[in-house]
Design a protein around this motif. Structure first.
Motif, PDB file in Angstrom:
ATOM      1  N   PRO A  11       0.915  -1.173   0.112  1.00  0.00           N
ATOM      2  CA  PRO A  11      -0.152   0.150  -0.051  1.00  0.00           C
ATOM      3  C   PRO A  11       0.646   1.202   0.009  1.00  0.00           C
ATOM      4  N   GLY A  12       1.861   1.295  -0.838  1.00  0.00           N
ATOM      5  CA  GLY A  12       2.839   2.564  -1.002  1.00  0.00           C
ATOM      6  C   GLY A  12       3.893   2.271   0.342  1.00  0.00           C
ATOM      7  N   LEU A  13       4.490   3.421   0.580  1.00  0.00           N
ATOM      8  CA  LEU A  13       5.357   3.384   1.719  1.00  0.00           C
ATOM      9  C   LEU A  13       4.638   3.107   2.994  1.00  0.00           C
ATOM     10  N   ILE A  14       4.970   2.210   3.770  1.00  0.00           N
ATOM     11  CA  ILE A  14       4.433   1.951   5.171  1.00  0.00           C
ATOM     12  C   ILE A  14       4.891   3.292   6.063  1.00  0.00           C
ATOM     13  N   GLY A 149      14.062  14.334  -3.727  1.00  0.00           N
ATOM     14  CA  GLY A 149      14.499  12.919  -4.159  1.00  0.00           C
ATOM     15  C   GLY A 149      13.508  12.098  -3.928  1.00  0.00           C
ATOM     16  N   LYS A 150      14.031  10.889  -3.808  1.00  0.00           N
ATOM     17  CA  LYS A 150      12.964   9.779  -3.347  1.00  0.00           C
ATOM     18  C   LYS A 150      13.409   8.769  -2.325  1.00  0.00           C
ATOM     19  N   THR A 151      12.658   8.016  -1.888  1.00  0.00           N
ATOM     20  CA  THR A 151      12.742   6.995  -0.804  1.00  0.00           C
ATOM     21  C   THR A 151      12.470   5.724  -1.285  1.00  0.00           C
ATOM     22  N   VAL A 152      13.215   4.796  -1.365  1.00  0.00           N
ATOM     23  CA  VAL A 152      12.915   3.611  -1.801  1.00  0.00           C
ATOM     24  C   VAL A 152      12.767   2.553  -0.618  1.00  0.00           C
ATOM     25  N   GLN A 153      11.792   1.766  -0.686  1.00  0.00           N
ATOM     26  CA  GLN A 153      11.344   0.924   0.301  1.00  0.00           C
ATOM     27  C   GLN A 153      11.162  -0.571   0.224  1.00  0.00           C
ATOM     28  N   ALA A 154      11.939  -1.143   1.047  1.00  0.00           N
ATOM     29  CA  ALA A 154      11.916  -2.845   0.722  1.00  0.00           C
ATOM     30  C   ALA A 154      11.191  -3.145   2.107  1.00  0.00           C
ATOM     31  N   VAL A 155      10.103  -4.065   2.157  1.00  0.00           N
ATOM     32  CA  VAL A 155       9.566  -4.576   3.089  1.00  0.00           C
ATOM     33  C   VAL A 155       9.588  -6.066   3.302  1.00  0.00           C
ATOM     34  N   LEU A 156      10.613  -6.483   4.214  1.00  0.00           N
ATOM     35  CA  LEU A 156      10.770  -7.958   4.320  1.00  0.00           C
ATOM     36  C   LEU A 156      10.083  -8.488   5.462  1.00  0.00           C
ATOM     37  N   PRO A 157       9.493  -9.839   5.053  1.00  0.00           N
ATOM     38  CA  PRO A 157       8.661 -10.544   6.245  1.00  0.00           C
ATOM     39  C   PRO A 157       9.654 -11.374   7.180  1.00  0.00           C
ATOM     40  N   PRO A 158       9.197 -11.662   8.100  1.00  0.00           N
ATOM     41  CA  PRO A 158      10.065 -12.373   9.255  1.00  0.00           C
ATOM     42  C   PRO A 158       9.972 -13.831   8.753  1.00  0.00           C
ATOM     43  N   SER A 159      10.942 -14.507   9.208  1.00  0.00           N
ATOM     44  CA  SER A 159      10.798 -16.149   8.612  1.00  0.00           C
ATOM     45  C   SER A 159       9.332 -16.815   9.413  1.00  0.00           C
ATOM     46  N   PRO A 160       8.829 -17.804   8.689  1.00  0.00           N
ATOM     47  CA  PRO A 160       7.696 -18.271   9.332  1.00  0.00           C
ATOM     48  C   PRO A 160       7.881 -19.225  10.538  1.00  0.00           C
TER      49      PRO A 160
END
Length: 160
Positions: A11-14, A149-160
């Motif tokens: 949903p866009g940047l968190i 400028g810009k912000t690039v965001q990567a959202v990584l999940p925790p391990s299951p």
């Protein structure tokens, strides 16, 4: 602020409400070694923070995002690259944010529309898909609201 671009149902940047469980940020000299330098700093931080995700993959994502600024974007006048790692909750996702001075993300739509198997392996962004993460970007503005400028965001999940 309305996000400019998003992918993988992000949903866009968190936006982080309240105090996150963990937060780390740094600025590194924007040169050809920035990726390896940030990996050396991120791995121990994620280990000490006990982030429950794949620390090796998260470290690689950070390195590639920082390298991408030097290779494909634009450095700020101080020639540094800013990175933030945020864990909103102790056992949740890891948010990686990298800022640069280019207020555009050329090729973003093509990169993220490669299908459910992720981005092409020739890009550093492949690691985000490999980690089953989400990638988004938005314009970065100064306190007066001017685009810087810009912000690039990567959202990584925790391990299951």
């Amino acid at each position: 602020m309305k996000p400019s671009h998003q992918c993988n149902a992000a949903p866009g940047l968190i936006e982080i409400d309240g105090e996150p469980a963990y937060r780390w940020e740094d600025r590194l000299k924007g040169d050809e070694f920035v990726g390896s330098k940030v990996r050396l700093r991120v791995r121990p931080w994620l280990t000490v923070a006990r982030w429950p995700g794949n620390i090796d993959v998260a470290t690689r994502v950070c390195g590639h995002l920082m390298d991408n600024v030097v290779r494909h974007a634009k450095l700020f006048p101080d020639r540094t690259v800013a990175i933030r790692l945020i864990c909103p909750s102790r056992h949740g996702e890891l948010i990686v944010e990298v800022d640069d001075a280019l207020p555009d993300f050329p090729g973003f739509d093509e990169i993220v529309s490669q299908g459910p198997d992720g981005y092409p392996p020739v890009t550093g962004l492949w690691w985000v898909a490999h980690a089953k993460g989400r990638l988004a970007w938005d314009l970065l503005r100064d306190d007066a609201g001017a685009v810087i400028g810009k912000t690039v965001q990567a959202v990584l999940p925790p391990s299951p």
